[in-house]
Design an enzyme around this catalytic site. Structure first.
Site, short mmCIF file in Angstrom:
data_model
loop_
_atom_site.label_atom_id
_atom_site.label_comp_id
_atom_site.label_asym_id
_atom_site.label_seq_id
_atom_site.Cartn_x
_atom_site.Cartn_y
_atom_site.Cartn_z
N ASP A 1 -31.59 41.28 -10.80
CA ASP A 1 -30.45 41.34 -10.01
C ASP A 1 -29.21 41.84 -11.28
OD1 ASP A 1 -28.33 39.93 -8.16
OD2 ASP A 1 -30.66 39.49 -7.61
N HIS B 1 -24.47 36.83 -8.22
CA HIS B 1 -25.28 36.78 -7.76
C HIS B 1 -26.65 36.32 -7.76
CE1 HIS B 1 -28.83 38.70 -4.63
NE2 HIS B 1 -27.49 38.69 -3.79
N SER C 1 -31.28 37.49 0.10
CA SER C 1 -31.29 37.88 -1.42
C SER C 1 -31.45 36.40 -1.52
CB SER C 1 -29.66 38.07 -1.77
OG SER C 1 -29.57 38.88 -1.58
#
Length: 419
Positions: free
Chosen positions: A159, A195, A360
């Protein structure tokens, strides 16, 4: 509790969206990395000569795939791919596709995805009330924990990185590697986008008196940073991240990201990891269509759709028979960096903790459940772990059409004492 943004904004920001970066003016959206291509040779001894014939130099290998990343003049990618493909010494040449991000504890009552008693909660600023919805919309994680809490199982987060200064998740990271184009100069560079920290917290946030609880509270994290500070990466970076995670002993790899076009190099990395015994999980995408997203659409990856707190498909979630399973992905509360980060700047998210919506967020819930299963009698091989996760899912509406299996159930997956 900090300020929380609305779900409609979160779904756009945290999800995969169209999986492109806007190009200037009226140009088409960029879908691949400029100035580089991926080449795999049938005869490695011929590589240097073939590349020199085309005015190119040899490039770095990409993980365990046997392919190499070759620098080329910007705008000449298609021409050189065509020329190289015609050479019998070349197995394949392809673009390097653009990849984007797919977005007892203090705030545990806000985590309906783990345990939902039909309650509602409101943050202290009064900006959001979330109805607990249907009681069975959660994944029964609390009921799974008496059976197993993960016991050191390594989960790789491929990620944007994991923050190094967060009391609820940073200490769970046992190794880091940077495959993005972001240079790590300052501590916040490990996740300036935000994120990866959110995804990592969903998997393994520490069970303590602060913050949130992870699905697999005793798991550890391998931080493979493949997305830069804008949440953008490449298929070659993901392939390198997968290979590194395998070498570092990952039992589960979570990829809350995706690209629209399949890559032979990325698929090879996925298949090699599967052969090495790793369970791989990826977001299905947030386009609200049935369009396939990679790596989620590869057969050796569990593709995850998103459901909401009423156990129905999230409006934004990609769906279809190619999608394997579903998990909560709307208003999922988790960790964010303690420093200013891009998603927070763009969408008003709080530092420390906040919600995110998207596949996600659904994918790491499934990854956490898979990690729990590794610590049960079913945890003998990646094939048995995957089968257990999928076969024990709850048969909610949409099963068999919107996704192949149901909504993941942690307690049933670990054969716990389930309600």
């Amino acid at each position: 509790m900090k300020k929380i943004v609305t779900a409609s904004v979160a779904a756009v920001a945290m999800g995969l969206g169209a999986l492109t970066v806007a190009a200037p003016g009226n140009a088409a959206p960029q879908s691949s990395i400029t100035g580089q291509i991926i080449v795999k040779f049938r005869d490695s001894g011929a590589a240097g000569g073939v590349l020199r014939q085309n005015g190119l130099s040899e490039g770095a290998g990409i993980g365990s795939t046997g392919a190499h990343l070759i620098k080329v003049p910007a705008g000449k990618e298609s021409q050189l791919i065509e020329a190289l493909t015609r050479n019998p010494a070349v197995e394949y040449a392809e673009r390097d596709e653009l990849v984007t991000a797919a977005t007892a504890d203090e705030y545990f009552k806000s985590q309906y995805a783990l345990q939902n008693e039909g309650q509602s909660f409101t943050n202290t600023a009064g900006t959001l009330t979330v109805d607990g919805g249907t009681k069975d919309a959660d994944v029964d994680a609390v009921e799974a924990w008496p059976t197993t809490r993960g016991s050191g199982t390594r989960v790789a987060i491929v990620d944007s990185g994991v923050a190094i200064d967060h009391d609820d998740i940073s200490d769970k990271v046992v190794a880091r590697a940077n495959f993005s184009d972001t240079k790590i100069v300052n501590p916040e560079d490990y996740d300036k986008y935000g994120h990866g920290t959110h995804v990592a917290g969903i998997v393994a946030a520490t069970h303590n008196s602060i913050g949130v609880a992870g699905v697999c509270p005793d798991c550890t994290i391998l931080d493979a940073k493949v997305l830069n500070s804008s949440g953008v990466g490449s298929s070659s970076a993901i392939a390198n991240g997968i290979n590194w995670a395998v070498e570092k002993g990952a039992k589960v790899i979570n990829m809350s990201l995706g690209q629209r076009v399949s890559s032979r190099t990325l698929e090879t990395a996925v298949n090699n990891a599967w052969k090495r015994g790793v369970v791989m999980v990826a977001a299905a995408g947030n386009a609200g269509t049935q369009a396939k997203i990679y790596p989620g659409a590869y057969s050796n990856v569990i593709a995850v759709a998103a459901t909401d707190n009423r156990d129905v498909k999230a409006s934004f979630s990609t769906y279809g028979r190619w999608v394997d399973i579903a998990a909560p992905g709307v208003n999922v509360y988790s960790t964010f960096p303690n420093h200013p980060f891009v998603l927070g700047t763009q969408n008003g998210r709080s530092t420390g903790y906040d919600i995110g919506s998207g596949t996600s967020m659904a994918a790491p819930i499934v990854a956490g459940v898979a990690a729990l299963v590794w610590n049960t009698p079913a945890g003998t091989a990646n094939s048995t772990v995957r089968e257990k996760v999928q076969s024990t899912a709850d048969n909610i509406d949409g099963t068999g059409t919107l996704w192949e299996h149901g909504r993941v159930n942690a307690c049933e997956a670990v054969a716990g004492d389930c309600p």
